[in-house]
Design a protein around this motif. Structure first.
Motif, PDB file in Angstrom:
ATOM      1  N   GLU A   1     -11.839   6.822 -39.802  1.00 42.66           N
ATOM      2  CA  GLU A   1     -13.159   7.453 -39.726  1.00 42.66           C
ATOM      3  C   GLU A   1     -13.906   7.322 -41.047  1.00 42.66           C
ATOM      4  OE1 GLU A   1     -12.194  10.977 -36.476  1.00 42.66           O
ATOM      5  OE2 GLU A   1     -11.875  11.320 -38.622  1.00 42.66           O
ATOM      6  N   VAL A   2     -13.180   7.444 -42.160  1.00 41.70           N
ATOM      7  CA  VAL A   2     -13.818   7.260 -43.469  1.00 41.70           C
ATOM      8  C   VAL A   2     -14.344   5.842 -43.609  1.00 41.70           C
ATOM      9  CG1 VAL A   2     -13.403   7.213 -45.957  1.00 41.70           C
ATOM     10  CG2 VAL A   2     -12.458   9.069 -44.579  1.00 41.70           C
ATOM     11  N   MET A   3     -13.539   4.860 -43.169  1.00 45.27           N
ATOM     12  CA  MET A   3     -13.964   3.463 -43.263  1.00 45.27           C
ATOM     13  C   MET A   3     -15.172   3.191 -42.366  1.00 45.27           C
ATOM     14  SD  MET A   3     -12.187   2.054 -45.537  1.00 45.27           S
ATOM     15  CE  MET A   3     -12.811   0.387 -45.219  1.00 45.27           C
ATOM     16  N   GLU A   4     -15.191   3.786 -41.161  1.00 43.98           N
ATOM     17  CA  GLU A   4     -16.335   3.597 -40.268  1.00 43.98           C
ATOM     18  C   GLU A   4     -17.600   4.189 -40.879  1.00 43.98           C
ATOM     19  OE1 GLU A   4     -15.102   5.345 -36.644  1.00 43.98           O
ATOM     20  OE2 GLU A   4     -13.862   3.642 -36.017  1.00 43.98           O
ATOM     21  N   THR A   5     -17.476   5.366 -41.475  1.00 41.17           N
ATOM     22  CA  THR A   5     -18.632   5.978 -42.136  1.00 41.17           C
ATOM     23  C   THR A   5     -19.105   5.126 -43.302  1.00 41.17           C
ATOM     24  OG1 THR A   5     -17.807   8.174 -41.540  1.00 41.17           O
ATOM     25  CG2 THR A   5     -19.473   8.060 -43.273  1.00 41.17           C
ATOM     26  N   LEU A   6     -18.142   4.592 -44.060  1.00 47.18           N
ATOM     27  CA  LEU A   6     -18.487   3.733 -45.192  1.00 47.18           C
ATOM     28  C   LEU A   6     -19.193   2.469 -44.727  1.00 47.18           C
ATOM     29  CD1 LEU A   6     -18.315   3.153 -48.232  1.00 47.18           C
ATOM     30  CD2 LEU A   6     -16.043   2.180 -47.844  1.00 47.18           C
ATOM     31  N   GLN A   7     -18.694   1.880 -43.628  1.00 49.84           N
ATOM     32  CA  GLN A   7     -19.338   0.671 -43.101  1.00 49.84           C
ATOM     33  C   GLN A   7     -20.755   0.957 -42.628  1.00 49.84           C
ATOM     34  OE1 GLN A   7     -16.656  -0.738 -40.080  1.00 49.84           O
ATOM     35  NE2 GLN A   7     -15.131  -1.474 -41.555  1.00 49.84           N
ATOM     36  N   ALA A   8     -20.962   2.127 -42.007  1.00 49.04           N
ATOM     37  CA  ALA A   8     -22.312   2.486 -41.566  1.00 49.04           C
ATOM     38  C   ALA A   8     -23.256   2.642 -42.758  1.00 49.04           C
ATOM     39  CB  ALA A   8     -22.264   3.775 -40.751  1.00 49.04           C
TER      40      ALA A   8
END
Length: 723
Positions: free
Chosen positions: A298-305
């Motif tokens: 979830e942290v990586m998805e937020t970072l990618q966004a």
């Protein structure tokens, strides 16, 4: 006396287990395996808390135990060990083949957690039966190898397992757990029924409309004996739960401890709900997940966004900087650009086609180029390397202008219709020049046949500058000048019986060609036309290639038909396989509904090569996999092949590490290039790391454009488009 002495000596001897074994046989669920080979599957049900219920729940649970014993070593101590990932995937795949379960993360997690419980139970059973005496104490002698379970356990594995269990640390943990479980305060009295099926039984007997029961109600019912009496202390806990439930809100119950945990005065463990059984979590029960820290994913998805937002801001900033730069260039080059008559273009006004090279090379519009001396754009001189064009027609509604109009602040091509803009010289093509080039190539190909028709057509590449899709430009010009410019007009392409095993006609419409010209997602008509191109240019007249490679029709076998008419799909595949007398590799472009991938099937060796340009697994396509496996088994039966028992239920699937696409459009083009390269290599076996000659992380745009050029040249050679 002698008899008494013998009895006293035998008292400490180990029990003889060679004759006395457990009365029930080994559970291997033969009925499920037989039904699986007949393509018969079982339905299972789930309750409101995502727990397994229904008539087939016990059968599935037993089958999971069988699969665990087959695929998981008894020496595996931690179920969460990543080294068990492959074996877990095999268990999940086998279950999907026999039971109708949605291939989702929540279902897979439930099943694999249940498999973990079965594995622990299996290890405990072996320990209690072979390593402990009647008083549940570890024996001192070396336990004999359990021959009865030789199909699950090797002798080496057994020796290692015994060593693990005899470890002093394990013995301490085992003794602690045994003492804790030996005398429960509130004993569970429903045997193997479980909370989920107990709840189902109660709801059925009471004919209630409720979908679930409160945890404390189930907890109480699970402690009612066969005589129906309820112990006083159990009733006291139930009454206290009823009192607490009236004073504690659901939100407070969720955030802190449930009423049952409060009444029992025990801690609440994360990820489980006391009194509801395996699989029920606070999320599924309360329909509102507990607050928790975000996972790494979830942290990586937020970072990618956030990175995507930053990238978009950078693009917008670059666009405005480009506008400012163009404004300064116009001022600095006023004298130099006062004469703009270019020798490359005829003087005056000419009809032209307008192209862009980023992010893809494509035709975006049509208009007129004004090549006159001293011409100005909005009273300003033109930048170097640009000409003034008027936009008449827009073919790509999202296309950006090469240079934004700083006067009208226009950035999109569609907003510039009827006005003048600056366009780069190398992206302008005069209509007459394009048509002349296309006509010249067309007359050359139609007027004289190649000496060796199986040779690959040579893609035209200019000596200097960027790649120019000449055949695409020529074909597009021919389409615009023919009756195909009218909506609804189609062309028919005959597909010989040798290609798909039956004669058919492929329909090609203008929209199919537009997909090629605009580099959009491809339909089955274009894929099949490229297969016809491969057959004509590689395989026709070449006995080695035509006997080695075959094709499967995507029109007869696709996701929609597999779900609607699985029997007809299986019959076609089996009939296709039966047509082969030697080792063949069947190339099947499979459309999952929104994505193309390639299967290369060797039915005699029972090997399936899986080439997916988005790096997905074949387990994501259970209907397709089940169809292929079943078809190969029916093919095996019809040719009366003898297969070793160890392989009778295992068909080898190999995920090939092929090039991967970087967008959501290129899958059809990747599949066409995969087929071309496989046939060109002339090999039945595809290396797991793909062919060294074509190995790469991603295909370049030029490699995909070459495929499109071959297609367009083939359309021209077949005279499918004529003026």
């Amino acid at each position: 006396m002698a008899s008494d002495q013998e009895n006293s000596q035998d008292a400490n001897a180990p029990d003889d287990t060679s004759e006395k074994e457990i009365t029930r046989g080994i559970t291997i669920m033969k009925s499920i395996i037989r039904d699986r080979d007949k393509a018969v599957t079982y339905n299972v049900n789930w309750n409101a808390d995502n727990q397994l219920i229904g008539s087939n729940a016990a059968k599935l649970a037993s089958y999971i135990g069988t699969l665990v014993r087959m695929h998981i070593l008894i020496t595996a101590t931690r179920w969460s060990n990543k080294e068990l990932g492959s074996a877990k995937d095999k268990i999940w795949t086998e279950i999907l083949r026999s039971f109708n379960i949605e291939d989702t993360t929540i279902r897979k997690k439930y099943i694999l957690q249940l498999a973990g419980k079965r594995h622990r139970g299996w290890r405990t059973f072996l320990t209690n039966k072979y390593l402990k005496d009647k008083e549940k104490k570890f024996v001192e002698y070396d336990p004999e190898y359990p021959v009865k379970y030789a199909i699950f356990i090797t002798e080496e594995e057994w020796v290692a397992f015994v060593a693990q269990r005899r470890d002093e640390n394990f013995k301490k943990v085992s003794a602690t757990n045994r003492e804790r479980a030996s005398n429960p305060t509130y004993a569970y009295k429903k045997g193997r029924l479980g909370y989920a099926r107990l709840e189902e039984k109660i709801l059925d007997e009471t004919k209630s409309d409720a979908t679930s029961l409160p945890p404390h109600v189930l907890w109480k019912e699970a402690r009612v004996g066969k005589d129906g009496t309820v112990r006083d202390d159990v009733q006291h806990i139930y009454d206290e739960c009823e009192t607490l439930s009236q004073s504690i809100s659901t939100a407070e119950d969720q955030e802190n401890r449930s009423v049952l945990s409060r009444a029992l005065n025990v801690p609440e463990y994360p990820g489980r709900v006391r009194g509801k059984g395996h699989g029920c979590t606070p999320t599924s029960l309360y329909k509102n997940p507990r607050r928790r820290n975000p996972s790494n994913q979830e942290v990586m998805e937020t970072l990618q966004a956030l990175q995507a937002q930053v990238l978009q801001l950078q693009k917008d900033n670059e666009r405005y900087r480009c506008m400012e730069k163009c404004s300064s260039q116009l001022k600095e080059t006023s004298e130099k650009a006062s004469i703009n008559c270019q020798n490359k273009f005829p003087e005056g006004i000419s009809s032209c086609q307008l192209y862009l090279s980023s992010p893809t090379y494509r035709l975006v519009g049509k208009g007129k180029v004004h090549n006159t001396s001293g011409d100005l754009l909005h009273h300003r001189p033109l930048p170097d390397g640009h000409l003034k064009v008027s936009v008449d027609v827009v073919l790509d509604k999202d296309a950006l202008l090469p240079i934004p109009d700083i006067v009208s602040e226009t950035t999109l091509l569609r907003d510039a219709i009827g006005s003048f803009v600056a366009w780069p010289l190398d992206l302008i093509f005069i209509d007459d020049e394009v048509f002349a080039q296309g006509s010249q190539q067309l007359s050359q190909k139609i007027g004289s046949r190649q000496k060796n028709k199986r040779d690959l057509p040579v893609t035209y590449l200019p000596k200097k500058g960027a790649f120019v899709p000449r055949y695409q430009i020529s074909l597009e010009t021919l389409v615009d000048s023919s009756d195909m410019a009218t909506a609804g007009v189609i062309r028919l392409l005959d597909m010989e019986e040798d290609i798909f095993g039956y004669s058919c006609t492929e329909t090609i419409g203008k929209e199919d060609l537009e997909h090629i010209f605009r580099h959009q997602e491809l339909g089955v008509g274009v894929i099949h036309t490229y297969i016809r191109f491969l057959y004509d240019n590689f395989m026709r007249g070449n006995d080695q290639l035509s006997n080695r490679f075959r094709f499967v029709s995507s029109s007869l076998v696709n996701k929609a038909l597999i779900c609607r008419e699985p029997d007809s799909c299986r019959e076609y595949l089996v009939k296709r396989f039966m047509a082969s007398s030697t080792n063949n590799l069947y190339l099947w472009p499979y459309n999952s509904g929104c994505h193309w991938l390639l299967l290369a099937i060797d039915p005699l060796k029972e090997v399936v090569y899986f080439l997916n340009s988005i790096d997905g697994e074949w387990t994501n396509y259970p209907d397709m996999k089940q169809l292929v496996d079943t078809s190969i088994k029916v093919f095996r039966s019809q040719r009366q092949a003898r297969v070793p028992r160890t392989k009778s239920s295992n068909i080898t699937w190999i995920k090939v590490q092929c090039p991967l696409q970087r967008n959501g459009i290129d899958c059809g083009y990747f599949v066409m290039r995969f087929m071309r390269e496989i046939i060109n290599m002339n090999q039945i076996e595809i290396p797991i790391t793909y062919f060294d000659e074509y190995k790469c992380a991603h295909y370049t745009r030029l490699q995909l454009e070459q495929i499109k050029e071959e297609l367009c040249q083939y359309f021209i050679e077949k005279r499918l488009i004529s003026i």
